[in-house]
Design an enzyme around this catalytic site. Sequence first.
Site, PDB file in Angstrom:
ATOM      1  N   ASP A 409       0.979  -1.221  -0.021  1.00 15.32           N
ATOM      2  CA  ASP A 409      -0.206  -0.213  -0.059  1.00 15.32           C
ATOM      3  C   ASP A 409       0.610   1.324  -0.184  1.00 15.32           C
ATOM      4  OD1 ASP A 409      -2.447   1.257  -0.161  1.00 15.32           O
ATOM      5  OD2 ASP A 409      -2.777   1.256   2.050  1.00 15.32           O
ATOM      6  N   GLU A 412       2.766   4.677  -4.262  1.00 19.01           N
ATOM      7  CA  GLU A 412       3.033   5.600  -5.423  1.00 19.01           C
ATOM      8  C   GLU A 412       4.430   6.275  -5.425  1.00 19.01           C
ATOM      9  OE1 GLU A 412      -1.109   5.218  -4.382  1.00 19.01           O
ATOM     10  OE2 GLU A 412       0.425   5.949  -3.314  1.00 19.01           O
ATOM     11  N   ASP A 481      -8.862   4.414  -3.067  1.00 23.73           N
ATOM     12  CA  ASP A 481      -9.787   4.418  -2.067  1.00 23.73           C
ATOM     13  C   ASP A 481     -10.818   5.264  -2.497  1.00 23.73           C
ATOM     14  OD1 ASP A 481      -8.116   3.435  -0.367  1.00 23.73           O
ATOM     15  OD2 ASP A 481      -7.174   5.235   0.365  1.00 23.73           O
TER      16      ASP A 481
END
Length: 804
Positions: A409, A412, A481
């Site tokens: 997670d 990026e 999300d």
Amino acid sequence: MNLVKAKARTQQVLFAFVGLAFSVTASADFGSYQSHTLKGQTLNVQTDQGNLAITLHNQQAMEISYQPEHIKQLPSFALSPTSTQPTTANFSSTKDQLHFGSEQLTVVVDKNPLTLSYQRHGKPLVKEESGLFVQDAIRGFRFSLDANEKILGGGQRVMGMDRRGQRMPLYNKAHYGYETESQQMYFGLPAVFSSNKYIIVFDNSATGNLDIGATEASILQFDAVGGRTSYLIVSGDSYPHLINGYTQLTGRQPLPPRWAFGNFASRFGYRSEQEVRDTVSKFREQDFPLDALVLDLYWFGKDIKGHMGNLAWDKDAFPTPVKMIQDLKTEGVNTILITEPFILTSSTRWQEAKDADVLATNANGDAKTFNFYFGNTALIDIFHQPAQAWFWSIYQELMLQGVAGWWGDLGEPEVHPDDSIHRLKDQVATGNEIHNAYGHEWAKMVYENQRRRFPSTRPMVMMRSGFAGSQRYGFIPWTGDVSRSWGGLKPQVELSLQMSLLGLGYTHSDLGGFAGGEKFDKELYIRWLQYGVFQPVFRPHAQEEIAPEPVFHDQDTQDILRPFIKLRYQMLPYNYTLAFENSQTGMPLMRPLFFEDEDNLALMDNSASYLWGDAFLVTPITSPGLTDVRVNLPKGVWFDFFTGARHLGGKTISQATQRDSLPVLVRAGSIVPMVAAVQSTQDYSSHELDLHLYMDKTVKQCFGKMYEDDGKDPQALELGRYELLEFAAHQRRTRTDIVLKRVHSYAKAETERQINIILHNQLKKPRNVRLGDKAIDFKFDPEQQRLTLSLTWTHVDTTVSVQY
């Protein structure tokens, strides 16, 4: 090299780069031709500005690498190590041009000024408008667009399927709570997919922009603040052929473990071992299948903030984690752990990570620290070999404890200072230069080390951000999300299709929505999970204020959703075969309607419906209170999967829907293999196999196939340890012949099967059904127009004849 010397070297290389980057003079072309050399499948063209290397990787694909003098070049991340296939390269030279390529794809090099154009089978395909341009630290490419050309691509965005007229940032960035519009999201791709049947990938990991006719209507422009001055181009005779060439170039998705196609229990998050055990028990008690449980960040800390980077069990909350994992596995439930690439200064591993020199640095060579939501932190330098070794040692320890899958997670990375320094093998790069490849390199590290250290397991690597080609590392992306709202559900097909067209065929959503949602919307939740049955990964996930797991909702919700989740398990033979096809050709599991009619450009805009494999046409319900939906039917005949209603294709229909069904159609001529539902794929067996034949008088031949292996062998395909079955039905005037063949087998294959053949849309009762000279029993239901017959199949070529 000791740490002091390493810091000094980092500063020297960084300052040398900065000096060069801003001394480059502006250039709108690549100068004039001077000479060329041809070696094998690479043509090198020397100009007064530098070298241009053109490599023919296969019949369909080329790499174009401009190498200007004094411009730093980072490595390719998009190209697969196995991208180059032996290919006969054609070459010719004239006074003004060079021609180089294959029968499929040819590049024409105009010598003065040097520009490139491309042909497919000798006909114009696409051309550079001015080729490479360089302005100080900015570099990029410009291509001409045809007037009616549609362009898809750019990765995860919510802006409609045709991205022409859009300028989009190329910087992977979280978009919390998005709904029906998003210009920038978790997983951008510097690539375009054209209705003219070419793909261009800008093989550059730096922060940049993709302008698809927004600033200038007829120009496609890519620009970036640094990085590699290279692009890849692929051509195809059809859209599936185009994807095949692209994934040959950038890599294909290896088969996930079979359990990845089951039901996941997931939330933000399970706070204790007891809660985990109670949740798994609840699935059994309520008769819901379950194959995996995902642990969010509470496994290493009791609070959201302050613990990221611990990456070790919180023994207060999880006192016996190894036994817990073993107990879950006994019940057929695999454990997946979240990990993040941030090491907080408050974490128990901070000093260890700092001493081991595994963190991205500042210009002085010290760990680069910064603040973000979870605390004061540094970022693991995933490009640095010592950092990879250190990070992998943590994964290895957890795998030895029994962890089966990984959830990466914030990759990026969610916060990534532009001036962070990352160390590659022989050079350094700033955060701005390397940002978009961070998640890609992270997945590569996990995948390759697991394949090396645990060679009998298939990696399950679920990650949020990556780069072109990430699929070759078993990359399973999700759409981030998303808002827990109807607006969040609406773009999910668009997001998955856009990613699937560029190799990332396992893109899926947090079923039910993740973010917000103060009040439970029962209809939204049901519709989202119904859609999830026909997407690559079935994983309800959300903030815990409203339970994402169906077992914690009311009886009515459970009763509606239980058959759908069991249907997911019944469809395992079909879904697993889609995964096999994807691993071989790159063909997506979710497919756009424009594959059905490649001359109808209007279909490229359609993301209301999609094909699930070749057999199913799915139209998710994305608005409340709908009793019917409009479906643009491809040509042919289609049957409602739930009611059996027959529809003639080639037009738009109104398809009715009920609360306990989803608008799903099956193509006439399909043969769909299915099995009985099980509690877990640990119990999976195709010994008793149901073959659903969707017959129609307009379709004289039906076809289907089924791939099978043990569900976990990573070398099943490579070493031939798999089974491949083919099915066909041929309608003749007085009979229908059903043919069963096994075209490949292995030691663990079933020696015989009980085959139940179900013929749908069977309009009349047959006189008899024969297997050779032997009559076999059958059941005919005139109301359902369904014929059922059973036989024991020993896997020799077999023909069953239904006689009228």
